[in-house]
Enzyme design. Structure first.
Site, mmCIF file in Angstrom:
data_model
loop_
_atom_site.group_PDB
_atom_site.id
_atom_site.type_symbol
_atom_site.label_atom_id
_atom_site.label_comp_id
_atom_site.label_asym_id
_atom_site.label_seq_id
_atom_site.Cartn_x
_atom_site.Cartn_y
_atom_site.Cartn_z
ATOM 1 C CB SER A 170 0.629 -1.670 7.493
ATOM 2 O OG SER A 170 1.332 -0.793 6.660
ATOM 3 C CG HIS A 206 -9.243 0.997 7.921
ATOM 4 N ND1 HIS A 206 -7.975 0.995 7.396
ATOM 5 C CD2 HIS A 206 -9.742 -0.246 7.690
ATOM 6 C CE1 HIS A 206 -7.735 -0.188 6.872
ATOM 7 N NE2 HIS A 206 -8.775 -0.958 7.038
ATOM 8 C CB THR A 215 -13.363 5.251 8.598
ATOM 9 O OG1 THR A 215 -12.211 4.512 8.170
ATOM 10 C CG2 THR A 215 -14.252 5.545 7.403
ATOM 11 C CG PHE A 245 7.424 0.544 14.500
ATOM 12 C CD1 PHE A 245 6.353 -0.340 14.359
ATOM 13 C CD2 PHE A 245 7.154 1.905 14.462
ATOM 14 C CE1 PHE A 245 5.051 0.127 14.182
ATOM 15 C CE2 PHE A 245 5.853 2.386 14.295
ATOM 16 C CZ PHE A 245 4.805 1.493 14.157
ATOM 17 N NE ARG A 275 6.972 12.483 9.454
ATOM 18 C CZ ARG A 275 6.613 13.745 9.149
ATOM 19 N NH1 ARG A 275 6.354 14.086 7.895
ATOM 20 N NH2 ARG A 275 6.533 14.674 10.091
ATOM 21 C CG LEU A 330 -0.716 1.946 8.359
ATOM 22 C CD1 LEU A 330 -0.417 1.475 9.768
ATOM 23 C CD2 LEU A 330 -2.035 1.361 7.861
ATOM 24 C CD1 TRP A 357 -2.463 -1.981 0.922
ATOM 25 C CD2 TRP A 357 -3.508 0.005 0.886
ATOM 26 N NE1 TRP A 357 -3.801 -2.208 0.740
ATOM 27 C CE2 TRP A 357 -4.469 -1.012 0.715
ATOM 28 C CE3 TRP A 357 -3.930 1.334 0.907
ATOM 29 C CZ2 TRP A 357 -5.829 -0.743 0.559
ATOM 30 C CZ3 TRP A 357 -5.278 1.603 0.757
ATOM 31 C CH2 TRP A 357 -6.213 0.563 0.579
ATOM 32 C CD GLU A 408 -2.451 -8.085 5.175
ATOM 33 O OE1 GLU A 408 -2.128 -7.017 4.629
ATOM 34 O OE2 GLU A 408 -3.588 -8.281 5.645
HETATM 35 C C1 DLZ Z 1 -7.315 -1.361 3.793
HETATM 36 C C2 DLZ Z 1 -6.117 -0.458 3.956
HETATM 37 C C3 DLZ Z 1 -6.266 0.927 3.993
HETATM 38 C C4 DLZ Z 1 -7.585 1.593 3.895
HETATM 39 N N1 DLZ Z 1 -5.202 1.733 4.116
HETATM 40 C C5 DLZ Z 1 -3.963 1.192 4.213
HETATM 41 C C6 DLZ Z 1 -2.831 2.024 4.343
HETATM 42 O O1 DLZ Z 1 -2.871 3.257 4.344
HETATM 43 N N2 DLZ Z 1 -1.625 1.408 4.451
HETATM 44 C C7 DLZ Z 1 -1.479 0.050 4.460
HETATM 45 O O2 DLZ Z 1 -0.349 -0.436 4.587
HETATM 46 N N3 DLZ Z 1 -2.541 -0.754 4.316
HETATM 47 C C8 DLZ Z 1 -3.776 -0.229 4.185
HETATM 48 N N4 DLZ Z 1 -4.863 -1.030 4.046
HETATM 49 C C9 DLZ Z 1 -4.663 -2.501 3.894
HETATM 50 C C10 DLZ Z 1 -4.542 -3.280 5.217
HETATM 51 O O3 DLZ Z 1 -3.289 -3.048 5.820
HETATM 52 C C11 DLZ Z 1 -4.673 -4.811 4.952
HETATM 53 O O4 DLZ Z 1 -3.794 -5.183 3.915
HETATM 54 C C12 DLZ Z 1 -6.061 -5.231 4.551
HETATM 55 O O5 DLZ Z 1 -7.016 -4.774 5.468
HETATM 56 C C13 DLZ Z 1 -6.170 -6.768 4.426
HETATM 57 O O6 DLZ Z 1 -5.897 -7.389 5.669
#
Ligand code: DLZ
Length: 222
Positions: A64, A147, A145, A172, A186, A140, A30, A66
């Site tokens: 992340s 999340h 939301t 980390f 960053r 991330l 991601w 995972e």
């Molecule tokens: C679903 C999701 C969202 C919305 N945002 C991020 C993110 O900004 N960075 C990231 O590494 N992963 C994101 N994910 C995916 C989740 O980490 C995960 O891969 C899924 O929920 C499947 O378990």
């Protein structure tokens, strides 16, 4: 002008040599632009402080969330690989000894060809030692939301648990940013003039420092 709150790692009291260590990087996919810059910065710094190319293992996971499980499995995989390689080396050595035994005290004619073991042929190849440290890299970004908060919390606690349970340092390397610009800065690829600082470099230094400390401390060298 880049974000003045970006900080880097201060100098370590000792300079550490990365050459004895095998380091794994597990990264999420991601926010790929940020991730690629962090991973490249991390790898370049690892090499610059002596970690051999063949001792850097890079794996990816979707997001992340995972990362903790992947780190845990990879640490275990490294231990299994190491144990298998040691036992196959032992059985090759046993075979070689029995061959020498069967021809009496004379040295085999061609000591390097038919009797050469698979392991010795590949002894200059990649290490099969357990990982000295693992670097978890993710990015991330806050959405609208809850999340972000849940994943940040789960990943942070998950990675801490993996390192305490396994005894292998887990670095980390997860950016938890409010905006994409914060993340880009960053990763050293900011869009607003000053490019910022690549934290992947700091994580490489932290991995080698932790590896060296664990190696010394586990031998009682404090
Ligand atoms: C679903 C999701 C969202 C919305 N945002 C991020 C993110 O900004 N960075 C990231 O590494 N992963 C994101 N994910 C995916 C989740 O980490 C995960 O891969 C899924 O929920 C499947 O378990």
């Amino acid at each position: 002008m880049s974000d003045p709150t970006i900080k880097g790692l201060g100098p370590a009291p000792t300079s550490y040599d990365g050459s004895p260590f095998r380091i794994a990087i597990v990264h999420a996919r991601w926010n790929d632009t940020v991730i690629q810059a962090l991973v490249q910065g991390c790898i370049a710094k690892l090499k610059s402080i002596g970690v051999k190319d063949s001792n850097i293992v890079v794996k990816s996971v979707p997001g992340s969330y995972e990362l903790p499980f992947a780190c845990q499995r990879l640490i275990e995989g490294g231990k299994t690989q190491s144990a298998k390689s040691a036992s196959s080396m032992l059985s090759s050595t046993t075979n070689l000894l029995s061959l020498i035994d069967s021809v009496g005290s004379s040295t085999p004619k061609d000591a390097t060809s038919p009797t050469q073991t698979k392991e010795s042929q590949t002894s200059a190849g990649p290490s099969t030692a357990p990982f000295s440290a693992i670097i978890a890299i993710g990015c991330l970004l806050k959405g609208s939301t809850m999340h972000f908060e849940y994943i940040c919390d789960a990943v942070t606690h998950g990675l801490m648990r993996v390192q305490l349970d396994s005894g292998t340092p887990v670095i980390f390397g997860v950016l938890t940013c409010m905006t994409e610009d914060q993340a880009l800065e960053r990763a050293g690829i900011g869009r607003k003039g000053d490019k910022g600082h690549n934290h992947g470099e700091d994580w490489a230094l932290a991995a080698v420092e932790a590896s060296a400390q664990v190696a010394d401390w586990s031998k009682g060298q404090l």
